[in-house]
Design a protein around this motif. Structure first.
Motif: not given
Length: 173
Positions: A84-87, A45-51
């Motif tokens: 959420l991570t794009r925000t 989540i912290a690294n925006a690693s959605t995949d």
């Protein structure tokens, strides 16, 4: 002699029942694996690693996030976390309070703190979004890997006050 046969029959039944029973899960091994999975979840989540989050943490089932519609299936879960991570920069802290393990199912209950910070590196003091609450995650073990089956979060944050009507608004009875 008849007593010996009964004892032998009972002993054989116990052995058969023991052999055919499903192998029990080692609770401490499950706790270690799930703690690592929670740690990975926080990092992804912290690294925006959605995949990585979608494929490494979830099965293809559902996430029920506080104040959001349910995200069912990997595509919907990925889309929800991607938005959420794009925000902003998302930070989450999970604190496990209780874990129950039975065979290939586990249920974890705990608390979370979620913050979405601005993406600009110098402006991380004021969160764009802040939330805290409790969660319950049900895990399933498939092919030797634990994955979240259902993830349910309930916010403890006080909802914002409703807007006050303009002074000129008339009340009707």
């Amino acid at each position: 002699m008849r007593r010996h046969w009964i004892v032998l029959l009972l002993a054989m039944t116990a052995c058969v029942a023991k052999e055919s029973a499903p192998a029990s899960t080692d609770s401490s091994a499950a706790a270690t694996a799930l703690a690592e999975l929670d740690s990975n979840c926080e990092r992804w989540i912290a690294n925006a690693s959605t995949d990585s989050l979608v494929n490494g943490f979830f099965t293809s089932d559902a996430v029920f996030a506080a104040n959001s519609p349910a995200a069912t299936g990997r595509e919907a879960i990925g889309k929800a976390f991607g938005e959420l991570t794009r925000t902003g920069m998302v930070r989450i802290q999970l604190t496990k309070q209780l874990l129950r393990v039975a065979d290939t199912l586990a249920s974890e209950q705990g608390t979370y703190i979620l913050q979405v910070l601005p993406k600009s590196p110098g402006d991380t003091t004021k969160p764009l979004l802040s939330d805290h609450g409790t969660y319950v995650t049900t895990f399933v073990k498939r092919s030797g890997e634990w994955r979240a089956l259902y993830d349910i979060a309930v916010t403890s944050a006080t909802p914002p006050a409703p807007p006050t009507p303009p002074a000129s608004a008339k009340t009707t009875r």
